[in-house]
Design a protein around this motif. Structure first.
Motif, PDB file in Angstrom:
ATOM      1  N   VAL A 156       0.838  -1.204   0.000  1.00 53.63           N
ATOM      2  CA  VAL A 156       0.000   0.000   0.000  1.00 53.63           C
ATOM      3  C   VAL A 156       0.868   1.247   0.000  1.00 53.63           C
ATOM      4  N   LEU A 157       1.910   1.251   0.825  1.00 57.32           N
ATOM      5  CA  LEU A 157       2.782   2.425   0.909  1.00 57.32           C
ATOM      6  C   LEU A 157       3.537   2.651  -0.393  1.00 57.32           C
ATOM      7  N   ILE A 158       3.953   1.574  -1.062  1.00 61.24           N
ATOM      8  CA  ILE A 158       4.621   1.709  -2.364  1.00 61.24           C
ATOM      9  C   ILE A 158       3.669   2.352  -3.365  1.00 61.24           C
ATOM     10  N   GLU A 159       2.388   1.981  -3.314  1.00 61.27           N
ATOM     11  CA  GLU A 159       1.385   2.591  -4.201  1.00 61.27           C
ATOM     12  C   GLU A 159       1.243   4.086  -3.911  1.00 61.27           C
ATOM     13  N   TYR A 160       1.247   4.455  -2.640  1.00 61.08           N
ATOM     14  CA  TYR A 160       1.194   5.875  -2.275  1.00 61.08           C
ATOM     15  C   TYR A 160       2.410   6.619  -2.835  1.00 61.08           C
ATOM     16  N   ILE A 161       3.579   6.014  -2.692  1.00 60.78           N
ATOM     17  CA  ILE A 161       4.816   6.637  -3.183  1.00 60.78           C
ATOM     18  C   ILE A 161       4.743   6.806  -4.701  1.00 60.78           C
ATOM     19  N   LYS A 162       4.244   5.789  -5.393  1.00 64.07           N
ATOM     20  CA  LYS A 162       4.100   5.866  -6.846  1.00 64.07           C
ATOM     21  C   LYS A 162       3.151   7.005  -7.232  1.00 64.07           C
ATOM     22  N   THR A 163       2.024   7.087  -6.539  1.00 63.76           N
ATOM     23  CA  THR A 163       1.015   8.114  -6.832  1.00 63.76           C
ATOM     24  C   THR A 163       1.574   9.513  -6.602  1.00 63.76           C
ATOM     25  N   ILE A 164       2.240   9.703  -5.473  1.00 60.27           N
ATOM     26  CA  ILE A 164       2.779  11.030  -5.136  1.00 60.27           C
ATOM     27  C   ILE A 164       3.935  11.397  -6.060  1.00 60.27           C
ATOM     28  N   THR A 165       4.737  10.416  -6.471  1.00 60.29           N
ATOM     29  CA  THR A 165       5.842  10.681  -7.387  1.00 60.29           C
ATOM     30  C   THR A 165       5.325  11.176  -8.729  1.00 60.29           C
ATOM     31  N   SER A 166       4.322  10.499  -9.278  1.00 59.29           N
ATOM     32  CA  SER A 166       3.745  10.914 -10.555  1.00 59.29           C
ATOM     33  C   SER A 166       3.110  12.298 -10.433  1.00 59.29           C
ATOM     34  N   PHE A 167       2.396  12.523  -9.340  1.00 60.64           N
ATOM     35  CA  PHE A 167       1.740  13.811  -9.096  1.00 60.64           C
ATOM     36  C   PHE A 167       2.759  14.942  -9.053  1.00 60.64           C
ATOM     37  N   HIS A 168       3.833  14.750  -8.305  1.00 56.37           N
ATOM     38  CA  HIS A 168       4.840  15.811  -8.184  1.00 56.37           C
ATOM     39  C   HIS A 168       5.635  16.006  -9.472  1.00 56.37           C
ATOM     40  N   LEU A 169       5.858  14.930 -10.218  1.00 58.34           N
ATOM     41  CA  LEU A 169       6.521  15.072 -11.520  1.00 58.34           C
ATOM     42  C   LEU A 169       5.669  15.935 -12.442  1.00 58.34           C
ATOM     43  N   ALA A 170       4.353  15.736 -12.396  1.00 56.17           N
ATOM     44  CA  ALA A 170       3.439  16.545 -13.207  1.00 56.17           C
ATOM     45  C   ALA A 170       3.403  17.989 -12.723  1.00 56.17           C
ATOM     46  N   LEU A 171       3.275  18.192 -11.404  1.00 56.66           N
ATOM     47  CA  LEU A 171       3.268  19.549 -10.846  1.00 56.66           C
ATOM     48  C   LEU A 171       4.538  20.303 -11.253  1.00 56.66           C
ATOM     49  N   TYR A 172       5.682  19.641 -11.075  1.00 57.68           N
ATOM     50  CA  TYR A 172       6.966  20.256 -11.400  1.00 57.68           C
ATOM     51  C   TYR A 172       7.020  20.637 -12.879  1.00 57.68           C
ATOM     52  N   SER A 173       6.562  19.736 -13.741  1.00 56.34           N
ATOM     53  CA  SER A 173       6.613  19.982 -15.184  1.00 56.34           C
ATOM     54  C   SER A 173       5.705  21.139 -15.586  1.00 56.34           C
ATOM     55  N   PHE A 174       4.486  21.167 -15.053  1.00 56.86           N
ATOM     56  CA  PHE A 174       3.577  22.273 -15.362  1.00 56.86           C
ATOM     57  C   PHE A 174       4.178  23.610 -14.922  1.00 56.86           C
ATOM     58  N   LYS A 175       4.825  23.613 -13.777  1.00 62.70           N
ATOM     59  CA  LYS A 175       5.409  24.868 -13.278  1.00 62.70           C
ATOM     60  C   LYS A 175       6.594  25.298 -14.132  1.00 62.70           C
ATOM     61  N   VAL A 176       7.448  24.358 -14.515  1.00 61.00           N
ATOM     62  CA  VAL A 176       8.579  24.695 -15.393  1.00 61.00           C
ATOM     63  C   VAL A 176       8.064  25.277 -16.705  1.00 61.00           C
ATOM     64  N   ILE A 177       7.041  24.657 -17.266  1.00 54.87           N
ATOM     65  CA  ILE A 177       6.476  25.126 -18.542  1.00 54.87           C
ATOM     66  C   ILE A 177       5.944  26.543 -18.409  1.00 54.87           C
ATOM     67  N   ASN A 178       5.326  26.857 -17.295  1.00 56.80           N
ATOM     68  CA  ASN A 178       4.782  28.197 -17.082  1.00 56.80           C
ATOM     69  C   ASN A 178       5.848  29.217 -16.691  1.00 56.80           C
ATOM     70  N   TYR A 179       6.873  28.772 -15.967  1.00 52.02           N
ATOM     71  CA  TYR A 179       7.825  29.734 -15.396  1.00 52.02           C
ATOM     72  C   TYR A 179       9.038  30.005 -16.273  1.00 52.02           C
ATOM     73  N   LEU A 180       9.445  29.057 -17.133  1.00 48.56           N
ATOM     74  CA  LEU A 180      10.668  29.270 -17.914  1.00 48.56           C
ATOM     75  C   LEU A 180      10.597  30.526 -18.787  1.00 48.56           C
ATOM     76  N   PRO A 181       9.503  30.755 -19.543  1.00 48.13           N
ATOM     77  CA  PRO A 181       9.439  32.009 -20.323  1.00 48.13           C
ATOM     78  C   PRO A 181       9.516  33.255 -19.438  1.00 48.13           C
ATOM     79  N   LYS A 182       8.926  33.185 -18.230  1.00 44.62           N
ATOM     80  CA  LYS A 182       9.009  34.314 -17.296  1.00 44.62           C
ATOM     81  C   LYS A 182      10.445  34.527 -16.838  1.00 44.62           C
ATOM     82  N   MET A 183      11.175  33.443 -16.628  1.00 42.82           N
ATOM     83  CA  MET A 183      12.579  33.544 -16.220  1.00 42.82           C
ATOM     84  C   MET A 183      13.398  34.269 -17.281  1.00 42.82           C
ATOM     85  N   VAL A 184      13.138  33.921 -18.540  1.00 44.27           N
ATOM     86  CA  VAL A 184      13.852  34.579 -19.646  1.00 44.27           C
ATOM     87  C   VAL A 184      13.451  36.051 -19.720  1.00 44.27           C
ATOM     88  N   ASP A 185      12.170  36.341 -19.610  1.00 44.36           N
ATOM     89  CA  ASP A 185      11.689  37.729 -19.698  1.00 44.36           C
ATOM     90  C   ASP A 185      12.189  38.585 -18.535  1.00 44.36           C
TER      91      ASP A 185
END
Length: 519
Positions: free
Chosen positions: A227-256
């Motif tokens: 059960v705990l491994i499933e939680y870790i898998k779920t949270i890992t995928s969730f955070h990978l997605a959160l991180y990616s969405f933020k990079v996509i939104n923030y990188l152009p702002k970083m350049v600007d």
């Protein structure tokens, strides 16, 4: 007639920004490769077959190995119960590609249950497209937590002696996997890696992931390992997605803004109703559109940074190189133009065909500087690939249409992508939110519905009740009804997974209760 761009110029993936390729990601493959990176400190060892043997693994080969272990006295009843053993392997031990298709079905790897699971895999079917590298970098932001996770995953096994530890309390699936791998070579550790020299672009987001992993590991003595491994898998995928969405939104702002320090203001409305026709869906759809439409500017900013790194020979394995490239884009225009003017003229003249040059000129006719022309060319020639496959990458790591994810999309055009909150994802997030740090240790406590929604918004940017948000403060009646419906659906979903019972009509007394108690 074609525009010739060499291979290095067209590469978009940059470990300083985001390590993953724009491909469909299987989170199990990500974890298998992450376990490999954790075991070997960021290195991916190559597999090596013994003489006259194949690296290909199939179910028959695994059963044959179990039979050999039975002959050695490690198991009983394997040969008499082959069908049951095969079912156990297929259901509990192995990940399969093309499951159910008798002609194409193959084992990709053992399930990511134990740190050593990676040892038996068919590498071509276990590709993670460098998504594991990103998770590894994020874990590296808090080395102590990375080691804590590694220690938990290797539980019951001595990696020095390749033997079981005495008194281990592992589940039967972990024991089965460890028996399978104990005589398997780890492979050839062929080269060093730059992963340990690179820092995540969004350190605070990486720290948040580490904190969530740490909080889940607080339960390691009371939650079953599977059960705990499933939680870790779920949270890992969730955070990978959160991180990616933020990079996509923030990188152009970083350049600007000529800075890698930008305001972290990412928020999305999540539709908790599980109803494509819900009142709240329009807001969740709008936020999904905004995030996916941000890809064009992100890809352009990525090509700009890559072009500067490549053209000026800046070290791509050093995190400080990213801000150097961004600085040069903003304050080194004369130097850039001098360099890219010569580069562009050579590039143009390298196309001998007059029609090719005319096509080239037509593609960049609205750009004024040589640097802008080159970036526009990359966007026209290489950009379409990224724009096609990046949405698929985001869909997969967001676990689209999966109760472990936070994205959904219907088959009809009437039901486009929208952010949601899958039941299993919510369950994992609630397990984290009911933990409170007191006197240096975590204990579980009840949390009010209101506080839980506020925590999910402040911690992850997931908005369930947006009526307190500035943009919805003076909302009309329909918007108020939409968010009210969403809150009721949220309570219903919590009730379904056993965290909430209606004890009172008073809003402040409506509490989420921990499933596992820590005192």
């Amino acid at each position: 007639m074609a525009i010739k761009i060499n291979k290095s110029e067209g590469v978009f993936r940059n470990e300083l920004i985001l390590t993953s390729d724009a491909k469909v990601i299987n989170i199990d493959n990500t974890l298998v490769n992450l376990f490999m990176l954790l075991k070997h400190n960021g290195i991916r060892p190559k597999q090596r077959a013994a003489k006259n043997q194949s690296l290909e693994v199939d179910i028959d080969k695994i059963i044959h190995y179990f039979n050999a272990l039975e002959d050695q006295g490690y198991f009983k009843g394997i040969s008499e119960n082959r069908q049951a053993v095969e079912i156990w392997i297929r259901q509990n031990l192995a990940n399969l590609v093309n499951r159910g298709n008798l002609e194409k079905e193959k084992i990709s790897s053992l399930k990511p249950i134990h740190l050593e699971s990676y040892r038996i895999r068919n590498a071509k079917n276990t590709r993670d497209y460098f998504s594991a590298d990103q998770v590894y970098l994020m874990l590296g932001q808090k080395p102590a937590i990375k080691e804590e996770l590694k220690k938990y995953l290797v539980q019951g096994w001595d990696p020095q002696t390749n033997e079981f530890l005495q008194g281990n309390n592992l589940d039967v699936d972990s024991l089965g996997i460890l028996h399978l791998i104990k005589n398997i070579s780890v492979g050839i550790i062929s080269s060093n890696t730059s992963l340990n020299q690179i820092k995540p672009l969004l350190p605070k987001q990486a720290e948040l992931f580490c904190e969530d992993i740490h909080r889940l590991l607080v339960y390691k003595e009371i939650i079953p390992r599977s059960v705990l491994i499933e939680y870790i898998k779920t949270i890992t995928s969730f955070h990978l997605a959160l991180y990616s969405f933020k990079v996509i939104n923030y990188l152009p702002k970083m350049v600007d803004q000529n800075s890698i320090e930008v305001e972290d203001d990412w928020k999305v409305v999540v539709d908790v109703t599980d109803n494509f026709e819900s009142k709240i869906s329009q807001f969740a759809i709008k936020d999904a559109e905004i995030n996916y439409n941000a890809l064009y500017n992100y890809i352009k900013a990525g090509f700009q940074i890559n072009a500067i790194l490549e053209n000026f020979g800046i070290d791509k394995g050093d995190s400080s190189s990213l801000i150097k490239a961004i600085n040069k884009i903003n304050i080194g225009q004369n130097e850039i133009e001098l360099s890219f003017n010569m580069f562009w003229n050579r590039f143009r003249l390298s196309h001998d065909d007059i029609e090719d040059r005319e096509l080239l000129d037509e593609m960049v006719k609205y750009e004024t500087t040589s640097f802008e022309k080159y970036i526009e060319l990359l966007m026209k020639v290489k950009g379409p690939y990224q724009l096609k496959y990046y949405p698929q990458f985001l869909d997969s790591i967001s676990q689209k249409n999966n109760d472990r994810g936070f994205l959904a999309q219907g088959r009809s055009k009437k039901h486009p992508r929208r952010f949601v909150l899958g039941t299993r994802l919510l369950e994992a997030l609630v397990q984290i939110q009911v933990l409170h740090l007191e006197e240096g240790k975590f204990i579980t406590k009840n949390v009010s519905i209101e506080d839980l929604m506020e925590n999910l918004k402040n911690r992850y940017g997931l908005v369930i009740n947006g009526l307190n948000e500035e943009e919805y403060r003076n909302a009309d009646v329909n918007t108020n009804l939409a968010f009210k419906e969403n809150v009721e659906a949220f309570k219903s979903k919590l009730r379904q997974i056993g965290f909430y019972n209606d004890m009172s009509d008073a809003y402040i007394l409506q509490k989420v209760r921990p499933r596992y108690e820590l005192k």
